[in-house]
Enzyme design. Structure first.
Site, mmCIF file in Angstrom:
data_model
loop_
_atom_site.group_PDB
_atom_site.id
_atom_site.type_symbol
_atom_site.label_atom_id
_atom_site.label_comp_id
_atom_site.label_asym_id
_atom_site.label_seq_id
_atom_site.Cartn_x
_atom_site.Cartn_y
_atom_site.Cartn_z
ATOM 1 N N SER A 141 0.688 -1.120 -0.208
ATOM 2 C CA SER A 141 -0.220 -0.045 0.110
ATOM 3 C C SER A 141 0.828 1.395 -0.029
ATOM 4 O O SER A 141 2.021 1.112 0.606
ATOM 5 C CB SER A 141 -1.008 0.028 1.150
ATOM 6 O OG SER A 141 -1.551 1.020 1.522
ATOM 7 N N TYR A 198 -2.253 -0.106 10.018
ATOM 8 C CA TYR A 198 -2.515 -0.914 8.783
ATOM 9 C C TYR A 198 -1.092 -0.644 7.735
ATOM 10 O O TYR A 198 -0.700 -1.808 7.427
ATOM 11 C CB TYR A 198 -3.700 0.032 7.819
ATOM 12 C CG TYR A 198 -3.788 -0.302 6.616
ATOM 13 C CD1 TYR A 198 -3.981 -1.805 6.207
ATOM 14 C CD2 TYR A 198 -3.584 0.357 5.542
ATOM 15 C CE1 TYR A 198 -4.282 -2.224 4.869
ATOM 16 C CE2 TYR A 198 -3.583 -0.074 4.366
ATOM 17 C CZ TYR A 198 -3.820 -1.017 3.860
ATOM 18 O OH TYR A 198 -3.884 -1.493 2.456
#
Length: 344
Positions: free
Chosen positions: A136, A161
């Protein structure tokens, strides 16, 4: 692809995963999909994505099998790998969402760390050498160096995350070095489009605008995101699927050329290379929907970054492709889908 492959796609009911399964089936591949179909967001949307895949599989007479399996379920995952001899694994399953990680950290530890480790172990035990996995853009944290390059330091994540995704890259690199698993980690930049995730801004804003409800505009709209259209993301993954069979994945990032002295592991940015201001994003969305948004301006939230901007030179050199969908055309396609799917 030069030959028919047996490919495992994890997160097959997800936004990117389901779109990739369609692309692979359309190009004659054998696809096995798994997903735990959790209730992080609307389960019916996930089921409808799977129905699309099943319909294509039936019409095209392509090979498609789906199993409801969580990556954390070691026994079921091992059984799956025992039953199929995969040529390639594309790991897209993960607990997504930066803000959700602030209140539900356990879900990220379980899926993104334990689950990913289970995938790596399954690859090692079954001597499968080819892995593509989702990372990501969030790993770049508060980096002030623009655009974001794969060579940048990513040791300061500002959300759990992001920390799990950065950890995935380190885990994959170590397995590549130790066991020769050729791995490509793809850092996705704000993927959007038809069948998108309801927890992301395009879906949240579209729903509120259609229902004439206020939208929260964080940092007073002074944020920029490198929005990347789903078709461009899927094309990038698909072209990366061509590479592992070449058995020459080692890559010298500094000189942007293959090298033999590095672990067979590579990180690539997948972005549109064109940051879009949040206020402009809302303006284009309003134009396509035909309704003015009711804006509720707020301060920036914990875990958010002000700007994302992908340097995609390495991606372009590796797969001879760069995202081509303009933001304006992408939003038009997204709104058309949203209107047909949700409004009728």
């Amino acid at each position: 692809m030069n030959r028919e492959l047996k490919i495992l796609v994890t997160g097959a009911a997800g936004f990117i995963g389901s779109s990739l399964c369609l692309k692979l089936l359309e190009n004659g591949q054998n696809v096995i999909g798994i997903d735990n179909i959790n209730d992080y967001y609307d389960v019916n949307l996930k089921k409808d994505r799977l129905k699309n895949i099943e319909k294509l599989s039936f019409l095209k007479e392509k090979s498609w099998q789906f199993f409801s399996i969580a990556l954390e379920n070691t026994s079921k995952l091992n059984e799956l790998f025992d039953n199929f001899k995969f040529d390639l694994v594309v790991n897209l399953a993960a607990q997504a969402g930066v803000r959700y990680s602030l209140t539900n950290p356990a879900a990220y530890i379980s899926s993104n760390l334990v689950g990913f480790a289970n995938i790596l172990e399954a690859l090692r035990k079954n001597e499968i050498e080819n892995l593509i996995y989702a990372s990501s853009s969030s790993v770049y944290g508060l980096s002030k160096k623009i655009p974001f390059s794969e060579n940048d330091c990513v040791s300061h994540p500002i959300s759990l995350y992001a920390a799990t995704k950065s950890s995935n890259e380190l885990m994959a690199h170590s397995y590549s070095h130790l066991y020769g698993i050729q791995s490509i980690g793809l850092r996705f930049f704000t993927v959007y489009g038809p069948w998108g995730r309801p927890d992301m801004a395009p879906m949240i804003f579209a729903k509120s605008i259609f229902e004439r409800k206020p939208i929260d505009v964080f940092n007073y709209g002074e944020m920029e995101r490198d929005f990347t259209y789903i078709d461009d993301v899927v094309e990038s993954i698909y072209r990366c699927c061509l590479k592992p069979a070449n058995n020459d994945l080692s890559f010298d990032m500094e000189n942007s050329k293959p090298a033999t002295s590095f672990a067979p592991h590579m990180i690539l940015n997948v972005g549109n290379k064109n940051p879009v201001n949040l206020n402009y994003f809302i303006e284009i969305l309003e134009k396509e929907i035909g309704i003015k948004a009711i804006k509720n301006f707020k301060e920036i939230q914990p875990g958010d970054v002000v700007k994302t901007y992908a340097d995609t030179d390495l991606l372009e050199k590796w797969i001879n492709f760069k995202p081509i969908t303009t933001f304006e055309n992408g939003i038009k396609k997204f709104v058309n889908w949203y209107r047909n799917y949700y409004i009728g």
